[in-house]
Design an enzyme around this catalytic site. Structure first.
Site, PDB file in Angstrom:
ATOM      1  N   SER A  93       0.826  -1.211   0.000  1.00 20.94           N
ATOM      2  CA  SER A  93       0.000   0.000   0.000  1.00 20.94           C
ATOM      3  C   SER A  93       0.858   1.258   0.000  1.00 20.94           C
ATOM      4  O   SER A  93       0.353   2.372   0.039  1.00 20.94           O
ATOM      5  CB  SER A  93      -0.923   0.002   1.232  1.00 20.94           C
ATOM      6  OG  SER A  93      -0.159  -0.198   2.406  1.00 20.94           O
ATOM      7  N   ASN A 123      -2.141  -2.601  13.393  1.00 22.87           N
ATOM      8  CA  ASN A 123      -3.602  -2.426  13.345  1.00 22.87           C
ATOM      9  C   ASN A 123      -4.052  -1.144  14.040  1.00 22.87           C
ATOM     10  O   ASN A 123      -4.884  -0.403  13.513  1.00 22.87           O
ATOM     11  CB  ASN A 123      -4.303  -3.640  13.965  1.00 22.87           C
ATOM     12  CG  ASN A 123      -4.030  -4.909  13.161  1.00 22.87           C
ATOM     13  OD1 ASN A 123      -3.454  -4.831  12.077  1.00 22.87           O
ATOM     14  ND2 ASN A 123      -4.429  -6.047  13.688  1.00 22.87           N
ATOM     15  N   THR A 129     -40.139  25.564 -10.267  1.00 26.04           N
ATOM     16  CA  THR A 129     -40.402  24.183  -9.855  1.00 26.04           C
ATOM     17  C   THR A 129     -40.553  23.439 -11.174  1.00 26.04           C
ATOM     18  O   THR A 129     -41.015  24.028 -12.161  1.00 26.04           O
ATOM     19  CB  THR A 129     -41.693  24.045  -9.019  1.00 26.04           C
ATOM     20  OG1 THR A 129     -42.794  24.512  -9.793  1.00 26.04           O
ATOM     21  CG2 THR A 129     -41.634  24.829  -7.723  1.00 26.04           C
ATOM     22  N   HIS A 130     -40.164  22.203 -11.209  1.00 24.80           N
ATOM     23  CA  HIS A 130     -40.188  21.412 -12.458  1.00 24.80           C
ATOM     24  C   HIS A 130     -39.421  22.121 -13.573  1.00 24.80           C
ATOM     25  O   HIS A 130     -39.740  21.940 -14.741  1.00 24.80           O
ATOM     26  CB  HIS A 130     -41.621  21.140 -12.924  1.00 24.80           C
ATOM     27  CG  HIS A 130     -42.523  20.660 -11.828  1.00 24.80           C
ATOM     28  ND1 HIS A 130     -42.641  19.341 -11.495  1.00 24.80           N
ATOM     29  CD2 HIS A 130     -43.330  21.354 -10.976  1.00 24.80           C
ATOM     30  CE1 HIS A 130     -43.499  19.221 -10.483  1.00 24.80           C
ATOM     31  NE2 HIS A 130     -43.923  20.432 -10.137  1.00 24.80           N
ATOM     32  N   LYS A 168     -17.762  30.569 -28.622  1.00 23.08           N
ATOM     33  CA  LYS A 168     -18.124  29.840 -27.410  1.00 23.08           C
ATOM     34  C   LYS A 168     -17.313  30.195 -26.177  1.00 23.08           C
ATOM     35  O   LYS A 168     -16.132  30.495 -26.236  1.00 23.08           O
ATOM     36  CB  LYS A 168     -18.032  28.329 -27.651  1.00 23.08           C
ATOM     37  CG  LYS A 168     -19.119  27.884 -28.619  1.00 23.08           C
ATOM     38  CD  LYS A 168     -19.404  26.424 -28.513  1.00 23.08           C
ATOM     39  CE  LYS A 168     -20.028  26.093 -27.171  1.00 23.08           C
ATOM     40  NZ  LYS A 168     -20.452  24.693 -27.150  1.00 23.08           N
ATOM     41  N   ASN A 199     -17.229  28.226 -22.587  1.00 24.48           N
ATOM     42  CA  ASN A 199     -17.811  27.061 -21.913  1.00 24.48           C
ATOM     43  C   ASN A 199     -17.608  27.099 -20.401  1.00 24.48           C
ATOM     44  O   ASN A 199     -16.539  27.466 -19.932  1.00 24.48           O
ATOM     45  CB  ASN A 199     -17.200  25.779 -22.483  1.00 24.48           C
ATOM     46  CG  ASN A 199     -17.515  25.616 -23.958  1.00 24.48           C
ATOM     47  OD1 ASN A 199     -18.580  26.013 -24.406  1.00 24.48           O
ATOM     48  ND2 ASN A 199     -16.576  25.043 -24.697  1.00 24.48           N
ATOM     49  N   GLU A 224     -18.919  22.446 -15.005  1.00 27.73           N
ATOM     50  CA  GLU A 224     -19.174  21.078 -15.485  1.00 27.73           C
ATOM     51  C   GLU A 224     -18.302  20.068 -14.753  1.00 27.73           C
ATOM     52  O   GLU A 224     -18.729  18.955 -14.448  1.00 27.73           O
ATOM     53  CB  GLU A 224     -18.927  20.993 -16.989  1.00 27.73           C
ATOM     54  CG  GLU A 224     -20.003  21.714 -17.782  1.00 27.73           C
ATOM     55  CD  GLU A 224     -19.699  21.762 -19.276  1.00 27.73           C
ATOM     56  OE1 GLU A 224     -20.622  21.552 -20.059  1.00 27.73           O
ATOM     57  OE2 GLU A 224     -18.543  22.025 -19.653  1.00 27.73           O
ATOM     58  N   TYR A 262      -9.750  -6.519  12.586  1.00 25.27           N
ATOM     59  CA  TYR A 262      -9.068  -6.043  11.387  1.00 25.27           C
ATOM     60  C   TYR A 262      -9.009  -7.137  10.320  1.00 25.27           C
ATOM     61  O   TYR A 262      -8.852  -8.315  10.614  1.00 25.27           O
ATOM     62  CB  TYR A 262      -7.637  -5.601  11.744  1.00 25.27           C
ATOM     63  CG  TYR A 262      -6.846  -5.131  10.530  1.00 25.27           C
ATOM     64  CD1 TYR A 262      -6.962  -3.822  10.082  1.00 25.27           C
ATOM     65  CD2 TYR A 262      -6.031  -6.011   9.814  1.00 25.27           C
ATOM     66  CE1 TYR A 262      -6.264  -3.398   8.950  1.00 25.27           C
ATOM     67  CE2 TYR A 262      -5.335  -5.595   8.690  1.00 25.27           C
ATOM     68  CZ  TYR A 262      -5.460  -4.296   8.262  1.00 25.27           C
ATOM     69  OH  TYR A 262      -4.787  -3.878   7.144  1.00 25.27           O
ATOM     70  N   GLN A 313      -7.430  -2.083   4.195  1.00 21.55           N
ATOM     71  CA  GLN A 313      -6.389  -1.289   3.542  1.00 21.55           C
ATOM     72  C   GLN A 313      -6.992  -0.490   2.373  1.00 21.55           C
ATOM     73  O   GLN A 313      -6.423   0.509   1.938  1.00 21.55           O
ATOM     74  CB  GLN A 313      -5.279  -2.214   3.047  1.00 21.55           C
ATOM     75  CG  GLN A 313      -4.131  -1.528   2.377  1.00 21.55           C
ATOM     76  CD  GLN A 313      -2.909  -2.432   2.282  1.00 21.55           C
ATOM     77  OE1 GLN A 313      -2.221  -2.668   3.280  1.00 21.55           O
ATOM     78  NE2 GLN A 313      -2.656  -2.973   1.110  1.00 21.55           N
ATOM     79  N   LYS A 369      -8.069   3.754   2.206  1.00 23.84           N
ATOM     80  CA  LYS A 369      -7.294   4.984   2.036  1.00 23.84           C
ATOM     81  C   LYS A 369      -7.492   5.709   0.716  1.00 23.84           C
ATOM     82  O   LYS A 369      -7.663   6.925   0.680  1.00 23.84           O
ATOM     83  CB  LYS A 369      -5.813   4.686   2.244  1.00 23.84           C
ATOM     84  CG  LYS A 369      -5.521   4.334   3.672  1.00 23.84           C
ATOM     85  CD  LYS A 369      -4.155   3.729   3.830  1.00 23.84           C
ATOM     86  CE  LYS A 369      -4.112   2.872   5.071  1.00 23.84           C
ATOM     87  NZ  LYS A 369      -5.021   1.703   5.009  1.00 23.84           N
TER      88      LYS A 369
HETATM   89  N1  ARG Z   1      -1.101  -1.374   5.449  1.00 22.33           N
HETATM   90  C1  ARG Z   1      -2.055  -1.878   6.381  1.00 22.33           C
HETATM   91  C2  ARG Z   1      -3.388  -1.133   6.189  1.00 22.33           C
HETATM   92  O1  ARG Z   1      -3.369  -0.140   5.589  1.00 22.33           O
HETATM   93  C3  ARG Z   1      -1.568  -1.670   7.768  1.00 22.33           C
HETATM   94  C4  ARG Z   1      -2.118  -2.644   8.765  1.00 22.33           C
HETATM   95  C5  ARG Z   1      -1.586  -4.002   8.519  1.00 22.33           C
HETATM   96  N2  ARG Z   1      -1.965  -4.906   9.566  1.00 22.33           N
HETATM   97  C6  ARG Z   1      -1.854  -6.229   9.389  1.00 22.33           C
HETATM   98  N3  ARG Z   1      -2.255  -6.953  10.397  1.00 22.33           N
HETATM   99  N4  ARG Z   1      -1.445  -6.750   8.291  1.00 22.33           N
HETATM  100  O2  ARG Z   1      -4.417  -1.570   6.610  1.00 22.33           O
END
Ligand code: ARG
Length: 466
Positions: A29, A116, A161-162, A289, A291, A296, A323, A328, A331
């Site tokens: 990640s 975690n 309205t509408h 034009k 725009n 948009e 967990y 993951q 994010k």
């Molecule tokens: N990169 C992991 C996440 O974003 C961190 C936590 C990992 N924990 C584990 N028990 N593998 O969730």
């Protein structure tokens, strides 16, 4: 016979070797969670200080750890830090570098902690900061709308309205409707901050720890009101991210509605407003034009913000406590929604402040489409004592006559009107003028300029304190 080390011919196309490389690719990640570096280091420093204060590690080791972490912070900010996919995520990248810098002492940092609770606290800190940024941006937009509302508290335009002209309103009143909407977003973001203001750090892997840690201390050091009360919930809760995304989606939806109106208003057919050059683009082929691209894009980007909410809700709905690596996936949704929302808010604030309002075009449109028909009906009720349903019927006949004569309702002669109801007097013409129609709507929250100005004053005070 195939070499196990080379990638599978059927499904391993872009991987240099077998399962290990695929595992690394799906598992890592770091490409996105590196965004959490400052929060991660802040969390680790607070954790190490607590470990020293409770006697779990020595003060000398803590100093070394904090020094090393600060060095890493500088390296990352200077762009000299080498992130490695092999090290999976931001937590392990930082920890590995710490070991390079200070040796085996680095290994003491992870006492009484797990990735975690570490990732939970990092993301919470990030989302909380972002919520404060959104609150400021919302205040800026609300103030821009208040300024336009004040300028145009008496500028008449058609209310729809509408998408059909319904009754005349003022442009100021219309702007103030958005002030209400964005103020609700502001209160939502503040509520969310309140609820996310609890620290998961010290929940450890899931069950807490046997070390004599002080979770109140780390919570305080990181600016949280208090520690979360249940370690299982601490590592598995992502409500704070969901609430942020829900707020973002509602806010984006509001922005999209305003963007849609800006797009319609700026068409030559409407001509209610003109966007400044800085918020529009030309066409590469059609020289005439201009725009409304920024509007948009605000409308278009709402799709991805709303999508991120559904995305994370869907990730979380299948999660048993506590967990799981699924989490993951929280994010990228949060980061992209945040970046997108920040941009949308900035663009909308710019458009609102810069646009030129064509009051004459608005007024002209407000008078068309027999927009004061309700005023005629109300007059019949008020002055002649007709029940509203009958007044509605009489007015309908007057509208039909105006249509037949191809004139606006206010252009019918007194004779015409009396042919429909002999009780009508020339007084009626005062209510058929759009300006008077608007002025008469003095009910609380109504469109009368006097009412609109009251609301503007009240909101200016509220926003100054918000
Ligand atoms: N990169 C992991 C996440 O974003 C961190 C936590 C990992 N924990 C584990 N028990 N593998 O969730």
């Amino acid at each position: 016979m195939s070499d196990k080390k080379t990638s599978n011919q059927m499904w391993g196309g872009r991987f240099a070797s077998g399962p290990a490389a695929i595992m690394e690719a799906i598992n890592a990640s770091i490409s996105f969670d590196r965004k959490l570096y400052a929060q991660d280091i802040r969390g680790s420093i607070a954790h190490s200080q607590m470990l020293a204060q409770t006697g779990i590690i020595s003060a000398a080791d803590q100093e070394k750890i904090a020094h090393g972490l600060n060095t890493i912070l500088k390296e990352i900010e200077a762009g000299s830090f080498e992130f490695s996919t092999k090290l999976e995520d931001i937590h392990m990248n930082v920890e590995a570098r710490l070991a390079d810098l200070i040796g085996p002492t680095a290994g003491r940092l992870h006492t009484a902690r797990s990735r975690n609770d570490q990732v939970a606290v990092d993301l919470r800190l990030w989302v909380k900061d972002e919520c404060f940024r959104v609150a400021e941006a919302l205040k800026g937009l609300i103030m821009a709308l208040l300024a336009r509302a004040e300028e145009h508290a008496a500028t008449v335009m058609p209310g729809f309205t509408h998408m059909q002209a319904a009754q005349p309103v003022t442009f100021g009143h219309h702007c103030m409707a958005y002030v209400e909407m964005f103020s609700r977003d502001l209160s939502r973001v503040r509520d969310a901050i309140e609820r996310m203001d609890e620290s998961p750090l010290g929940a450890a892997a899931l069950a807490g720890t046997s070390f004599p840690i002080d979770r109140h201390q780390t919570a305080k050091a990181l600016g949280f009101r208090e520690p979360m009360r249940n370690s299982l919930d601490g590592v598995s809760d992502r409500d704070f991210a969901l609430e942020f995304l829900a707020m973002a989606a509602i806010c984006a939806t509001h922005l999209s509605r305003l963007a849609e109106e800006i797009i319609i208003w700026s068409t030559p057919q409407f001509g209610f407003i003109r966007l400044s050059d800085s918020f529009s683009t030309g066409s590469s082929i059609m020289p005439q034009k201009k725009n409304p691209d920024a509007a948009e894009l605000v409308r278009g980007k709402t799709g991805r913000v709303n999508g991120h909410l559904v995305g994370l809700l869907t990730v979380m709905k299948g999660m048993p406590l506590t967990y799981g690596k699924d989490m993951q996936e929280d994010k990228e949704s949060v980061f992209d929604a945040a970046e997108t929302l920040d941009l949308m808010l900035a663009a909308m604030t710019g458009m609102v402040s810069d646009m030129t309002v064509n009051a004459a075009a608005m007024k002209k449109a407000a008078g068309s489409g027999h927009a004061t028909a309700t005023d005629l009906a109300d007059w019949l009720v008020r002055t002649l004592g007709l029940p509203f349903r009958e007044a509605h019927h009489v007015t309908g006949r007057a509208v039909a006559l105006a249509e037949e004569k191809k004139v606006g309702l206010e252009k019918l002669s007194l004779d015409d009107l009396q042919s429909i109801n002999p009780g009508i007097t020339s007084d009626i013409f005062s209510v058929l003028a759009v300006q008077n129609s608007v002025k008469s709507r003095v009910s609380f929250g109504g469109t009368a300029p006097s009412e609109v100005r009251k609301q503007i004053r009240a909101w200016k005070k509220r926003i100054a304190k918000a």
